[in-house]
Design an enzyme around this catalytic site. Structure first.
Site, PDB file in Angstrom:
ATOM      1  N   SER A 107      96.595  17.706  55.794  1.00  0.00           N
ATOM      2  CA  SER A 107      94.685  17.216  55.901  1.00  0.00           C
ATOM      3  C   SER A 107      93.771  17.711  56.712  1.00  0.00           C
ATOM      4  O   SER A 107      93.898  16.808  58.232  1.00  0.00           O
ATOM      5  CB  SER A 107      94.805  15.834  55.131  1.00  0.00           C
ATOM      6  OG  SER A 107      93.701  15.434  54.717  1.00  0.00           O
ATOM      7  N   TYR A 130      88.914  21.366  54.418  1.00  0.00           N
ATOM      8  CA  TYR A 130      87.174  20.953  53.416  1.00  0.00           C
ATOM      9  C   TYR A 130      87.022  20.517  53.999  1.00  0.00           C
ATOM     10  O   TYR A 130      86.191  21.705  55.810  1.00  0.00           O
ATOM     11  CB  TYR A 130      87.505  19.278  53.705  1.00  0.00           C
ATOM     12  CG  TYR A 130      88.414  18.156  52.935  1.00  0.00           C
ATOM     13  CD1 TYR A 130      88.365  18.797  51.272  1.00  0.00           C
ATOM     14  CD2 TYR A 130      89.148  17.241  52.835  1.00  0.00           C
ATOM     15  CE1 TYR A 130      88.665  17.668  50.549  1.00  0.00           C
ATOM     16  CE2 TYR A 130      89.524  16.412  52.273  1.00  0.00           C
ATOM     17  CZ  TYR A 130      89.621  16.852  50.721  1.00  0.00           C
ATOM     18  OH  TYR A 130      90.165  16.399  50.123  1.00  0.00           O
ATOM     19  N   THR A 156      90.631  23.074  49.980  1.00  0.00           N
ATOM     20  CA  THR A 156      90.953  22.288  48.486  1.00  0.00           C
ATOM     21  C   THR A 156      89.335  22.356  48.678  1.00  0.00           C
ATOM     22  O   THR A 156      88.692  22.130  48.879  1.00  0.00           O
ATOM     23  CB  THR A 156      90.984  20.997  48.999  1.00  0.00           C
ATOM     24  OG1 THR A 156      92.235  20.783  49.684  1.00  0.00           O
ATOM     25  CG2 THR A 156      90.516  20.022  47.559  1.00  0.00           C
ATOM     26  N   LYS A 252      93.660  24.944  46.106  1.00  0.00           N
ATOM     27  CA  LYS A 252      93.510  23.872  44.925  1.00  0.00           C
ATOM     28  C   LYS A 252      92.326  22.895  44.619  1.00  0.00           C
ATOM     29  O   LYS A 252      91.328  22.964  45.149  1.00  0.00           O
ATOM     30  CB  LYS A 252      93.957  22.767  46.032  1.00  0.00           C
ATOM     31  CG  LYS A 252      94.413  21.136  45.744  1.00  0.00           C
ATOM     32  CD  LYS A 252      95.831  20.787  47.436  1.00  0.00           C
ATOM     33  CE  LYS A 252      95.811  19.367  46.874  1.00  0.00           C
ATOM     34  NZ  LYS A 252      95.118  18.413  46.761  1.00  0.00           N
ATOM     35  N   HIS A 276      93.487  16.115  41.941  1.00  0.00           N
ATOM     36  CA  HIS A 276      93.204  15.474  43.166  1.00  0.00           C
ATOM     37  C   HIS A 276      94.282  14.379  43.085  1.00  0.00           C
ATOM     38  O   HIS A 276      93.274  12.922  43.652  1.00  0.00           O
ATOM     39  CB  HIS A 276      91.790  15.611  43.398  1.00  0.00           C
ATOM     40  CG  HIS A 276      91.301  15.053  45.173  1.00  0.00           C
ATOM     41  ND1 HIS A 276      90.705  16.399  45.970  1.00  0.00           N
ATOM     42  CD2 HIS A 276      92.083  14.483  45.631  1.00  0.00           C
ATOM     43  CE1 HIS A 276      90.788  15.743  46.943  1.00  0.00           C
ATOM     44  NE2 HIS A 276      91.119  14.855  46.905  1.00  0.00           N
TER      45      HIS A 276
END
Ligand SMILES: Cc1cc2nc3c(=O)[nH]c(=O)nc-3n(C[C@H](O)[C@H](O)[C@H](O)COP(=O)(O)O)c2cc1C
Length: 392
Positions: A107, A130, A156, A252, A276
């Protein structure tokens, strides 16, 4: 780990070993947790078709995703703050994934940085991005992921504003944990956790600290996200990222067939049907109910992955039967990590793989490609839809 039989066992053990604020952070959903509950309830409502007297002595869980071979149809989903479930959590999870022959996704909001994981594991992993307001920083992150030999980018797209998790507010969730009396007492009762985090290489967001201005003073994840994440994010940015990123691109957070078709048009290699894990739009449909219309809409134009609520091998079978090529898992392995570090993550993957193998045997299926609508009650005589999953 010897007496651990299920993901539920791992969850219970993690609850005893991980400080309350971080356990709650992982377990919670947003707002009233309607979508969190729907993810599980709708999976459990799908019944499998028991078949008998099929020779299932030779079974294989192997598959491919975006051209990569997987030993079983699981991918470790991007989970923020793994290093707060267990010290060096990202490195331990990446190692467990590599040993199990499946991908690990790091992440953006990890504790160990891209470089930490690359250096400690020496194995390729996926990176999740992100996009924040400072596009220069996103470009830097992509360059760092490329330099670390990440071959797949998971973008994402369902978190440009943050859904609130009430328990994070109640717990005053910060990284590193705030030294309130309540927290100190809690941590004092979890010495193994405290020791692992103390000797871990980082105590804050490894990809961001030292790279994003102001990050040093912001330890509330929610506050930082609200400041930095870009609500203006749109499809044009996806085009921009596609140009910047030379490897495979996975989107995603897709829950709607129209969005799935746009992802195809933009040339993404795969998409993840995901809400999520019930942490964003509360009231959204369960991800398993969103899967079939999306799989139908895109056919074999793009690989369809799935996440949300996978706690058993039977759940994975349900998702694959409804059109997923493989499943991302989030909490299942985060709990494994909290329960037992790297062996705990390995245990989570092993439990799911063995359960899937048994479910395959008892539904008369021998390979992942064999799993389709006909393994579901009500799916009798359904045509194999293998074409929808056979790209790559
Ligand atoms: C504690 C936690 C942190 C997460 N952090 C991220 C993240 O940083 N980036 C992301 O794309 N998804 C994140 N997710 C969502 C997961 O990637 C995944 O979509 C979700 O966990 C799937 O549901 P499951 O936990 O029921 O398997 C997070 C999920 C959890 C539980």
């Amino acid at each position: 780990m010897k007496n651990i039989a299920s993901i539920e066992d791992l969850r219970q053990l993690a609850r005893r070993k991980v400080p309350r604020a971080f356990y709650d952070y992982a377990a919670s959903g947003s707002y009233n947790e309607e979508t969190l509950r729907a993810n599980r309830a709708d999976l459990e409502a799908i019944k499998l078709r028991q078949r008998i007297l099929v020779d299932v002595s030779a079974r294989s869980l192997a598959t491919t995703v975006v051209g990569q071979k997987l030993a079983s149809p699981f991918i470790l989903a991007p989970v923020g703050l793994l290093g707060m479930q267990h010290g060096d959590g990202e490195i331990l999870a990446a190692r467990a994934a590599a040993a199990a022959g499946i991908p690990f996704t790091l992440s953006t909001m990890s504790i160990c940085s891209i470089e930490d994981v690359a250096q400690a594991t020496g194995k390729p992993f996926w990176f999740q991005l992100y996009v924040i307001k400072d596009r220069g920083f996103s470009r830097d992150l992509l360059a760092r992921a490329k330099a670390a030999k990440c071959n797949t980018l998971v973008l994402t797209v369902d978190l440009q504003v943050l859904g609130q998790r009430h328990r994070d507010v109640h717990n005053g969730m910060t990284v590193p944990p705030e030294m309130r009396i309540k927290n100190i007492i809690d941590i004092a009762t979890k010495p193994a956790w405290a020791w692992s985090v103390l000797k871990g290489r980082r105590k804050t967001f490894g990809n961001l600290a030292g790279h994003v201005k102001g990050m040093e003073n912001v330890n509330s994840l929610a506050a930082w996200t609200n400041q930095q994440f870009d609500p203006a994010l749109n499809w044009k940015d996806v085009e921009w990222i596609k140009k910047e990123w030379p490897g495979k691109l996975i989107l995603k957070g897709i829950m709607d067939p129209d969005d799935a078709r746009t992802a195809v048009k933009l040339g993404a290699d795969a998409l993840v049907v995901s809400n999520h894990g019930g942490r964003q739009l509360d009231g959204a449909a369960s991800s398993i109910s969103a899967l079939p219309p999306i799989a139908d809409a895109v056919g074999d134009d793009i690989e369809v992955l799935f996440d949300g609520g996978i706690r058993t091998g039977a759940d994975a079978m349900r998702a694959i039967a409804l059109g997923a090529r493989a499943c991302m898992i989030g909490r299942a392995y985060a709990w494994g990590l909290g329960a037992g570090g790297q062996p705990g993550v390995a245990k989570a993957v092993d439990i799911l793989s063995k359960e899937l193998s048994v479910a395959m045997a008892l539904t008369g299926t021998k390979s992942i490609d064999d799993i389709d609508g006909h393994v579901l009650v009500g799916g009798e005589g359904k045509k194999k839809k293998a074409a929808t999953r056979k790209k790559g």
